[in-house]
Each structure stands twice: as C-alpha cells, then as structure tokens.
Write an enzyme that holds these catalytic residues in place. Structure first.
Site, PDB file in Angstrom:
ATOM      1  N   GLU A   1       0.863  -1.259   0.143  1.00 27.71           N
ATOM      2  CA  GLU A   1      -0.278   0.416  -0.116  1.00 27.71           C
ATOM      3  C   GLU A   1       0.355   0.916  -0.105  1.00 27.71           C
ATOM      4  O   GLU A   1       0.077   2.230  -0.270  1.00 27.71           O
ATOM      5  CB  GLU A   1      -0.708  -0.342   1.077  1.00 27.71           C
ATOM      6  CG  GLU A   1      -1.527  -1.315   0.942  1.00 27.71           C
ATOM      7  CD  GLU A   1      -2.935  -1.285   2.219  1.00 27.71           C
ATOM      8  OE1 GLU A   1      -2.390  -2.007   3.807  1.00 27.71           O
ATOM      9  OE2 GLU A   1      -4.193  -0.689   2.139  1.00 27.71           O
TER      10      GLU A   1
ATOM     11  N   GLU B   1      -2.760  -9.795   4.257  1.00 29.40           N
ATOM     12  CA  GLU B   1      -3.885  -9.535   5.366  1.00 29.40           C
ATOM     13  C   GLU B   1      -4.827 -10.396   5.360  1.00 29.40           C
ATOM     14  O   GLU B   1      -4.500 -10.667   6.517  1.00 29.40           O
ATOM     15  CB  GLU B   1      -5.086  -7.531   5.135  1.00 29.40           C
ATOM     16  CG  GLU B   1      -4.258  -6.547   5.500  1.00 29.40           C
ATOM     17  CD  GLU B   1      -3.001  -6.170   4.302  1.00 29.40           C
ATOM     18  OE1 GLU B   1      -4.051  -7.204   2.459  1.00 29.40           O
ATOM     19  OE2 GLU B   1      -2.944  -5.507   4.232  1.00 29.40           O
TER      20      GLU B   1
HETATM   21  N1  COA Z   1       5.189  -6.897  11.759  1.00 28.05           N
HETATM   22  C1  COA Z   1       5.472  -7.659  12.978  1.00 28.05           C
HETATM   23  N2  COA Z   1       6.815  -7.662  12.255  1.00 28.05           N
HETATM   24  C2  COA Z   1       6.833  -8.596  11.427  1.00 28.05           C
HETATM   25  C3  COA Z   1       5.976  -8.190   9.418  1.00 28.05           C
HETATM   26  C4  COA Z   1       4.846  -7.155   9.988  1.00 28.05           C
HETATM   27  N3  COA Z   1       4.093  -6.991   9.356  1.00 28.05           N
HETATM   28  N4  COA Z   1       6.826  -9.284   9.141  1.00 28.05           N
HETATM   29  C5  COA Z   1       7.488  -9.811   9.325  1.00 28.05           C
HETATM   30  N5  COA Z   1       8.018  -9.981  10.984  1.00 28.05           N
HETATM   31  C6  COA Z   1       9.077 -10.131  11.540  1.00 28.05           C
HETATM   32  C7  COA Z   1       8.862 -11.468  12.074  1.00 28.05           C
HETATM   33  O1  COA Z   1       8.167 -11.537  13.375  1.00 28.05           O
HETATM   34  C8  COA Z   1      10.556 -11.925  12.372  1.00 28.05           C
HETATM   35  O2  COA Z   1      11.162 -10.919  13.876  1.00 28.05           O
HETATM   36  P1  COA Z   1      11.050 -12.319  14.797  1.00 28.05           P
HETATM   37  O3  COA Z   1      12.437 -11.938  13.802  1.00 28.05           O
HETATM   38  O4  COA Z   1      11.577 -11.414  16.221  1.00 28.05           O
HETATM   39  O5  COA Z   1      10.476 -12.949  14.671  1.00 28.05           O
HETATM   40  C9  COA Z   1      10.891 -10.752  11.607  1.00 28.05           C
HETATM   41  O6  COA Z   1      10.297 -10.094  11.226  1.00 28.05           O
HETATM   42  C10 COA Z   1      12.121 -11.746  10.267  1.00 28.05           C
HETATM   43  O7  COA Z   1      10.657 -12.112   9.569  1.00 28.05           O
HETATM   44  P2  COA Z   1      10.182 -13.733   9.304  1.00 28.05           P
HETATM   45  O8  COA Z   1       8.949 -14.803   9.419  1.00 28.05           O
HETATM   46  O9  COA Z   1      11.762 -13.944  10.249  1.00 28.05           O
HETATM   47  O10 COA Z   1      11.041 -13.769   7.762  1.00 28.05           O
HETATM   48  P3  COA Z   1      10.683 -14.915   6.189  1.00 28.05           P
HETATM   49  O11 COA Z   1      11.901 -14.824   5.508  1.00 28.05           O
HETATM   50  O12 COA Z   1      10.573 -16.540   7.557  1.00 28.05           O
HETATM   51  O13 COA Z   1       9.352 -14.581   6.007  1.00 28.05           O
HETATM   52  C11 COA Z   1       7.991 -13.209   5.393  1.00 28.05           C
HETATM   53  C12 COA Z   1       9.153 -13.471   5.344  1.00 28.05           C
HETATM   54  C13 COA Z   1       7.301 -11.590   4.516  1.00 28.05           C
HETATM   55  C14 COA Z   1       6.853 -13.902   4.361  1.00 28.05           C
HETATM   56  C15 COA Z   1       7.050 -12.808   6.680  1.00 28.05           C
HETATM   57  O14 COA Z   1       8.482 -12.684   7.493  1.00 28.05           O
HETATM   58  C16 COA Z   1       5.460 -12.516   6.812  1.00 28.05           C
HETATM   59  O15 COA Z   1       4.169 -13.486   6.275  1.00 28.05           O
HETATM   60  N6  COA Z   1       5.501 -11.728   7.080  1.00 28.05           N
HETATM   61  C17 COA Z   1       3.958 -10.789   7.399  1.00 28.05           C
HETATM   62  C18 COA Z   1       3.533 -10.174   6.661  1.00 28.05           C
HETATM   63  C19 COA Z   1       2.373  -9.962   6.262  1.00 28.05           C
HETATM   64  O16 COA Z   1       1.174 -11.135   6.398  1.00 28.05           O
HETATM   65  N7  COA Z   1       1.794  -8.636   6.375  1.00 28.05           N
HETATM   66  C20 COA Z   1       0.360  -7.471   6.413  1.00 28.05           C
HETATM   67  C21 COA Z   1       0.954  -7.209   7.457  1.00 28.05           C
HETATM   68  S1  COA Z   1      -0.800  -5.972   7.508  1.00 28.05           S
END
Ligand code: COA
Length: 258
Positions: free
Chosen positions: A113, A133
């Site tokens: 966004e 989401e």
């Molecule tokens: N909000 C808060 N923390 C987030 C985040 C978010 N949107 N996206 C990633 N992080 C944090 C993770 O919790 C992790 O923190 P930690 O190390 O303290 O546990 C860190 O960032 C690294 O993320 P991680 O998930 O371990 O990396 P990955 O390479 O395995 O996966 C993604 C990457 C992007 C696929 C995954 O982080 C993800 O699905 N994130 C959320 C995306 C999402 O739903 N966004 C919309 C939110 S409305």
C-alpha cells in the site's frame, strides 16, 4: 533525527529509508509518524525536489503494518488506525513533488500500500508484492483495495486481495504495478536517474501533472476541467516564460519553480 528512518539529501533528492530490518521494516506507530514527518519535509523544504522511499537491508521493502500492534484492537481502534494510515498515504499521493518507491524485497500489506501511494514504482528482481491480510482475518486498510484495483484492474486485484498470494517482480511489471525491474544494486541509481530528469523540468508543471493525474481517481473532481484550469495557470508562471524563451533562444531552461 528519526528513530526508524534514515534520510539522505543529495542532488535535491531525499532518500527515505525505512530502517527496521530485523522486523523486515514493518510499519509500526513510530515508523508511520516519522514517515508522515519526512513527507512534510518533502513538501516544505525547497532544497528537496523529489524523494525516494526504500527499505533497509537486502530482503524487504516493507513487510506490512506491524502485526504485533493489532492485538486487542476493537472496531473503533481499527477504524482509527486505517484512517490515520490512509491520511499519511494520501499525503504521499498528493505531494507536489514526485515520490518514487524503490521496492527492494517484500512489499506486503501496508508495504504494498505504501509503494502504491507513491507516484510510481521501480522493483529489484527479488521484489515480492502481495496483500496477505486475509491470512490474518483482516483486509487492507491503508488504501490497498482501491489503489491495487486502480493500478492493475479489478480481476487481478481481487485475485490478489482474496487469495493473499504474492507476485514476483516480473509479474508486477507485466501487471503494470511497477515501471521497471532492475538488479538490486542498480535500484537506487535507476530511480535517481529518472528523478534527475524530472528535477530538471518546470516544478509547477510537474506538480500540476500529479494533481491532474490524481483527479482521475477522485470522484469529487472533473479531471478534464481541472486540466483546463491548471493548463491556464501554467501561463501565469515564470517557468512558462523561461521554458518558452529558452526553446526559442535554443538554450537549456533554468526553472525557478515559480
Ligand atoms: N509485522 C511485525 N513483524 C513482522 C512483520 C510484520 N508485518 N513481518 C515480519 N516481521 C518480523 C517477524 O516476526 C520476524 O521477527 P522475529 O525475528 O523477532 O521473530 C522478522 O520480522 C523476520 O521475519 P520472518 O517471518 O522470520 O522472515 P521470513 O523470511 O521467514 O518470512 C515473510 C518473511 C515476509 C514471508 C513473513 O515475515 C511474513 O509473512 N510477514 C508478515 C507479512 C504480512 O502478513 N503483512 C501484512 C500485515 S497487515
């Protein structure tokens, strides 16, 4: 100056880096407040002619709103969060100076966004876009349902919005979501070289192009009428006199932005 952003101004371009790489640059309250302040700086600082938004680190542009801040919100608080986010992104979209997203990795949820609120997007080849989401039991709230549909059309937008699936950089290019896909180490230079061209043009005319193009998506405005009005106003500027004189005198124009 900021806790969650890095900013660097050179050659009249402000590079704003969202700097929470350990959280994939997720947008928490502080990032949103600081982003809003940095955009105010773009509006108000005459040394800034354009801006770039990018994420820190090699992996992520912005992986969304900070999910940890969603816990325990009620409907009213959810609405307030969306409204606040939308207002900041409107400020980016309506900025009188070009703001470009350099999407250097994940652009998910609020990150997608944020990129879509910028005037255009350039992606590195590892970029991934999505509105995941629905995986969390929510939906986009910072303008995603509107801007994704505007940018890539209803069918493709609804597939992404309803499935939560990600698309890669080349698919984003094919969909028209990004203007270019380049190697990650070329991303900033690509944006800077395009902005250098724009920065050499008449600033009031550039601002008016943004206003008129945005009117396409604003039901309260008649874009063609606004174009007529803004076109007329261009003739009152010093930049118009300079641009036309420079052309006739076969020299490069030097625009004052007035
Ligand atoms: N909000 C808060 N923390 C987030 C985040 C978010 N949107 N996206 C990633 N992080 C944090 C993770 O919790 C992790 O923190 P930690 O190390 O303290 O546990 C860190 O960032 C690294 O993320 P991680 O998930 O371990 O990396 P990955 O390479 O395995 O996966 C993604 C990457 C992007 C696929 C995954 O982080 C993800 O699905 N994130 C959320 C995306 C999402 O739903 N966004 C919309 C939110 S409305």
């Amino acid at each position: 100056m900021y806790n969650t952003l890095l900013t660097e101004l050179s050659n009249n371009i402000l590079v704003i880096t969202v700097n929470r790489p350990d959280k994939l640059n997720a947008l928490n309250k502080t990032v949103m407040e600081e982003l809003s302040a940095a955009i105010d700086e773009v509006y108000n600082n005459n040394e800034i002619k354009s801006a770039i938004i990018i994420g820190a680190g090699p992996k992520s542009f912005v992986a969304g709103a900070d999910i940890s801040e969603f816990v325990g919100l009620n409907a009213e608080q959810g609405k307030a969060l969306a409204k606040k986010g939308q207002n900041i992104f409107f400020k980016i979209e309506n900025a009188p100076k070009p703001i470009v997203a350099c999407v250097n990795g994940f652009a998910l949820g609020g990150g997608c966004e944020l990129a879509m609120s910028c005037h255009f997007r350039i992606a590195s080849d590892n970029a991934k876009f999505g509105q995941p989401e629905v995986n969390l039991g929510i939906m986009p709230g910072y303008g995603g349902t509107q801007r994704l549909t505007q940018l890539i059309g209803k069918g493709r937008a609804l597939e992404l919005l309803m499935s939560g699936n990600m698309i890669d950089a080349n698919t984003a290019l094919q969909y028209g979501l990004v203007n270019y896909v380049v190697a990650q180490d070329e991303l900033l230079n690509k944006a800077k070289s395009i902005l250098a061209v724009i920065n050499s043009k008449a600033p009031v005319a550039v601002a008016n192009c943004i206003k008129a193009a945005n009117a396409v998506f604003d039901e309260t405005k008649n874009g063609f009428e606004l174009e007529v009005e803004l076109f007329g106003k261009c003739f009152t500027t010093q930049d118009m006199k300079e641009g036309t004189s420079a052309f006739l005198e076969k020299r490069k124009p030097n625009f004052a932005g007035r």
